[in-house]
Design an enzyme around this catalytic site. Structure first.
Site, PDB file in Angstrom:
ATOM      1  N   THR A 172       0.828  -1.207   0.000  1.00 36.11           N
ATOM      2  CA  THR A 172       0.000   0.000   0.000  1.00 36.11           C
ATOM      3  C   THR A 172       0.874   1.275   0.000  1.00 36.11           C
ATOM      4  O   THR A 172       1.498   1.574  -1.016  1.00 36.11           O
ATOM      5  CB  THR A 172      -1.080  -0.052   1.123  1.00 36.11           C
ATOM      6  OG1 THR A 172      -1.915   1.080   1.024  1.00 36.11           O
ATOM      7  CG2 THR A 172      -0.537  -0.222   2.491  1.00 36.11           C
ATOM      8  N   ASP A 267     -10.602  -4.426  -2.523  1.00 35.19           N
ATOM      9  CA  ASP A 267      -9.864  -3.229  -2.118  1.00 35.19           C
ATOM     10  C   ASP A 267     -10.223  -2.070  -3.044  1.00 35.19           C
ATOM     11  O   ASP A 267     -10.171  -2.217  -4.272  1.00 35.19           O
ATOM     12  CB  ASP A 267      -8.363  -3.542  -2.186  1.00 35.19           C
ATOM     13  CG  ASP A 267      -7.480  -2.415  -1.703  1.00 35.19           C
ATOM     14  OD1 ASP A 267      -8.008  -1.364  -1.286  1.00 35.19           O
ATOM     15  OD2 ASP A 267      -6.257  -2.594  -1.742  1.00 35.19           O
ATOM     16  N   HIS A 299      -8.021  -5.324   1.476  1.00 34.78           N
ATOM     17  CA  HIS A 299      -6.748  -4.611   1.505  1.00 34.78           C
ATOM     18  C   HIS A 299      -5.765  -5.245   2.508  1.00 34.78           C
ATOM     19  O   HIS A 299      -6.102  -5.438   3.676  1.00 34.78           O
ATOM     20  CB  HIS A 299      -7.028  -3.153   1.881  1.00 34.78           C
ATOM     21  CG  HIS A 299      -5.860  -2.249   1.834  1.00 34.78           C
ATOM     22  ND1 HIS A 299      -5.248  -1.884   0.666  1.00 34.78           N
ATOM     23  CD2 HIS A 299      -5.188  -1.596   2.826  1.00 34.78           C
ATOM     24  CE1 HIS A 299      -4.258  -1.048   0.931  1.00 34.78           C
ATOM     25  NE2 HIS A 299      -4.195  -0.864   2.227  1.00 34.78           N
TER      26      HIS A 299
END
Length: 324
Positions: A172, A267, A299
């Site tokens: 991320t 996500d 996620h």
């Protein structure tokens, strides 16, 4: 994770619950994350050894060395890893990442340098980018120690690092860092003339003012970016967060020869990640792109619960990307 301060809501400057709160007196309360854990001489699950080191007065790292078959001569691929946490949460020393990197180091047979970069809002971006580049330079400087400007080098990296197999990666916000590092490496040389072989971008944190897929302009991803980089030129369309915007550095200049982009179907970042992957493929870049989209997952699922079948499979695929 920080202990809640229980301050009144009137003293809040910004409320990004259930993740983080900033108060008017400058205090920051981190509501999400895992506790710091020490390194281990030998992890009982994987056999991986870990230790902490200082790279510079501002940057540190946790190093992971898998079990060796030839104790003195074996060299290993190197992964420089950037942790997730929206640039303001988590740590290279946290439980989630320590557990995860132990597993990845073992599966890939790779020496991993997990970077502890400075967090916002105490130190806003671009500090994390600068720290992450400094850490990569420190790793690569071991390839030519006579030319290094760093005061302290590490024996594990010097003895067991294979500088023809250097990888970068992250999850991320860490994947965002890896992208920006790869762009920088395409135009700026690294010590020892080291080249990055591959980059792993897992659930990359990209955003922009033009909605893609299911994302929306004023979502949590937008609010986090404004929080961690309030001075970003262009705001949410700064090239660091929106590499697809007109005027961003060309993706054809990525300084690596292959890339793996891993995504989770549930996500909200996935739609933008898929577009990014296509833009990379069509940019004129000469490298190879592998896209892995995992059905039914959220996620960073593979970090928060490493024991599911899909998490184990994803870690194996990333390990194969590094080891093959």
């Amino acid at each position: 994770m920080n202990t809640p301060t229980h301050k009144s809501s009137s003293s809040m400057k910004l409320d990004l619950s259930p993740n983080i709160i900033q108060y008017t007196d400058g205090t920051v309360e981190r509501l999400f994350g895992s506790p710091h854990v020490p390194p281990s001489p030998e992890d009982p699950t994987t056999g991986v050894s870990s230790k902490d080191t200082t790279i510079s007065p501002l940057v540190s790292a946790r190093l992971y060395l898998p079990k060796l078959t030839h104790l003195t001569t074996q060299t290993l691929p190197i992964l420089v890893y950037y942790h997730c946490g929206a640039f303001c949460l988590e740590s290279a020393f946290s439980f989630f990442h320590h557990r995860y990197i132990n597993l990845l180091s073992s599966a890939a047979g790779a020496l991993v340098i997990s970077v502890e970069y400075r967090l916002a809002p105490e130190t806003p971006l671009p500090a994390a980018y600068d720290d992450s580049w400094e850490a990569l330079k420190w790793v690569c400087s071991h390839a030519d120690p006579n030319q290094t400007h760093f005061e302290k080098l590490d024996q594990w990296v010097a003895s067991h690092g294979d500088f023809s197999r250097v990888f970068i990666g992250g999850d991320t916000s860490g994947a965002n860092i890896a992208h920006n590092i790869a762009i920088r490496a395409g135009s700026e040389p690294l010590p020892g003339n080291v080249k990055i072989v591959g980059a792993i971008l897992s659930h990359p944190y990209f955003w922009g003012s033009n909605p893609i897929g299911k994302d929306v302009d004023r979502s949590l991803a937008y609010r986090f970016w404004v929080f961690v980089y309030p001075t970003a030129a262009g705001g949410i369309d700064n090239p660091s967060i929106n590499p697809l915007i007109d005027g961003a550095p060309s993706l054809s200049g990525l300084g690596c020869s292959k890339m793996m982009i891993t995504l989770a179907m549930k996500d909200e970042l996935t739609g933008r990640g898929l577009v990014y992957a296509e833009k990379v493929k069509n940019s004129g870049w000469k490298g190879e792109v592998e896209v892995v989209e995992v059905e039914g997952e959220e996620h960073c699922f593979h970090i928060f619960d490493t024991e599911t079948e899909k998490a184990r499979d994803l870690i194996k695929r990333m390990a194969n990307f590094i080891s093959q």
